[in-house]
Design a protein around this motif. Structure first.
Motif, PDB file in Angstrom:
ATOM      1  N   PRO A 163       3.698  46.456  -4.836  1.00 27.21           N
ATOM      2  CA  PRO A 163       5.089  46.664  -5.262  1.00 27.21           C
ATOM      3  C   PRO A 163       5.630  48.060  -4.980  1.00 27.21           C
ATOM      4  N   ASP A 164       4.762  49.085  -4.996  1.00 27.18           N
ATOM      5  CA  ASP A 164       5.237  50.440  -4.703  1.00 27.18           C
ATOM      6  C   ASP A 164       5.308  50.731  -3.209  1.00 27.18           C
ATOM      7  N   GLY A 223       8.249  37.357 -15.113  1.00 26.25           N
ATOM      8  CA  GLY A 223       6.953  38.015 -15.126  1.00 26.25           C
ATOM      9  C   GLY A 223       5.992  37.434 -16.140  1.00 26.25           C
ATOM     10  N   LYS A 267       5.060  42.046 -12.248  1.00 28.08           N
ATOM     11  CA  LYS A 267       5.520  43.193 -13.023  1.00 28.08           C
ATOM     12  C   LYS A 267       5.900  42.662 -14.386  1.00 28.08           C
ATOM     13  N   SER A 314       5.853  48.839 -17.293  1.00 31.49           N
ATOM     14  CA  SER A 314       6.253  49.358 -15.985  1.00 31.49           C
ATOM     15  C   SER A 314       5.178  49.117 -14.938  1.00 31.49           C
ATOM     16  N   LYS A 315       4.016  48.659 -15.347  1.00 35.47           N
ATOM     17  CA  LYS A 315       2.923  48.423 -14.414  1.00 35.47           C
ATOM     18  C   LYS A 315       3.072  47.076 -13.718  1.00 35.47           C
ATOM     19  N   SER A 316       2.412  46.945 -12.572  1.00 32.37           N
ATOM     20  CA  SER A 316       2.333  45.659 -11.888  1.00 32.37           C
ATOM     21  C   SER A 316       0.864  45.309 -11.704  1.00 32.37           C
TER      22      SER A 316
END
Length: 409
Positions: free
Chosen positions: A204-205, A316, A253, A258-260
């Motif tokens: 995702p980042d 999610g 997510k 805020s983590k995935s």
């Protein structure tokens, strides 16, 4: 995607506000698919063979360019055929226009991932019977223009080790098919789908690439340099050298974090038999800055056969897994810490399902599944509690003849 031998095509459906589908367009990719291969329900052995970038209005498809759909016919000529990638522009009405088709940089491309102008393909095939055919399994990068034209990204190729099948995989299912030693040697072109590399995807980042490799039961994580080129990967072996086997994956997510997290299907279970009846599972992981994986939930079983493809609901909270061998869809609940709970072993019925896609619009979420058994796309509405309500299905794809690849928006 029809994935038809000799003439691959994309079938376009219009989605109504209630989630139901209507056939709109057929368009050739300009290349050839794989045909049936070893299993008409899973002829590519992968997730992500058809990729939609809805932000830019571009669609990408793999063409394995297979010359023969019988890996036992001894035709070495098929082993050397390099795959291709086709790109399309998607207009405001959802119709496609073919823009480009270029070599994939390897043999038997079966999975794609894109981030803005950077496209990566997983080439799952290897030199096969002819050691002079070319490179073995790899990931290869490309640059894509806004219009969809593709060019090779110099020095953006990294090898994938497909492994060699252990002895107990040489005759994997003697009760159903006369599988030979040659078929289950990894790295062939076409590759042995139960053991071949299965999927590539950006994290995702967008700082890493993830690849699942069934032949070694390994998950690769390639950190990317500042210009988007892959560097030496971190390798995590799932379980042990035999089982379970990582196949499809998706990132969740979570709704209050805020983590995935990385969710991975494990279609064959902890057994030496491929496929293992009623032995599939899903695991979840957190990916560290160095690419190392930390297990959150390990191999949570669902009691189904060959769980290979996975999609995450927009909230999610829920994950859906298609079970090709059992013709069912399973559902999992995702905790805020990435942990998994089995929601329903059988959340819905299907017909040899493979690829999945989920869309969200006007407060409603819909799940779509490619039913390879009867050549249809099944539609389901996702409830607030994660339940699935069938909206019927629509035809247009080859029936039990190798169709694979699904994308939606």
């Amino acid at each position: 995607m029809t994935n038809a031998l000799g003439k691959n095509e994309i079938i376009v459906y219009h989605r109504a506000s209630n989630g139901k589908l209507k056939l709109r367009q057929r368009i050739a990719t300009g290349g050839g698919g794989s045909g049936i291969q070893l299993d008409p329900g899973d002829s590519l052995g992968s997730q992500g063979s058809l990729l939609l970038d809805s932000r830019s209005g571009r669609l990408f498809a793999v063409n394995t360019e297979t010359r023969s759909n019988n890996p036992l016919d001894g035709q070495d000529v098929g082993d050397c055929q390099q795959g291709t990638i086709s790109s399309f522009q998607v207009n405001r009405y959802g119709q496609l226009n073919l823009v480009d088709r270029i070599p994939s940089g390897g043999l038997f491309p079966n999975s794609l991932t894109v981030d803005r102008n950077l496209l990566y393909v997983l080439n799952a095939g290897g030199p096969g019977l002819n050691p002079f055919c070319g490179v073995g399994p790899n990931i290869t990068g490309f640059k894509v223009s806004q219009s969809g034209n593709i060019r090779r990204f110099f020095n953006a190729t990294m090898p994938i080790d497909p492994g060699t099948s252990p002895g107990n995989f040489l005759d994997c299912d003697p009760g159903n098919a006369p599988f030979s030693t040659e078929e289950f040697r990894c790295g062939l072109n076409p590759p042995a789908f139960p053991r071949s590399p299965a999927q590539i995807g950006f994290t995702p980042d967008k700082q890493k690439l993830v690849v699942t490799v069934k032949g070694t039961n390994t998950i690769y994580v390639f950190p990317l340099s500042r210009n988007g080129r892959p560097t030496s990967p971190s390798l995590t072996q799932v379980g042990n050298p035999f089982q379970p086997t990582p196949f499809g994956f998706a990132f969740a997510k979570t709704y209050d974090s805020s983590k995935s997290y990385l969710l991975v299907t494990e279609p064959f279970g902890a057994t030496s038999t491929i496929p293992a009846p009623s032995a599939s599972a899903v695991s979840s992981f957190e990916i560290g800055n160095d690419g190392a994986l930390t297990t959150i939930t390990q191999s949570l079983p669902n009691g189904q056969t060959t769980s290979c493809w996975i999609a995450i609901a927009p909230s999610g909270k829920y994950a859906y897994v298609s079970n090709n061998g059992g013709s069912t869809i399973s559902s999992y609940q995702i905790g805020s810490d990435g942990s998994l709970t089995l929601l329903a072993s059988v959340a819905a019925q299907a017909n040899k399902p493979n690829d999945l896609a989920i869309v969200y619009e006007d407060g409603k979420s819909f799940l779509y599944v490619l039913n390879s058994g009867d050549g249809t796309v099944g539609a389901y509405q996702i409830g607030n509690d994660g339940s699935l309500t069938s909206l019927g299905s629509v035809g247009g794809l080859p029936s039990d003849d190798g169709a694979q690849g699904l994308a939606a928006y």
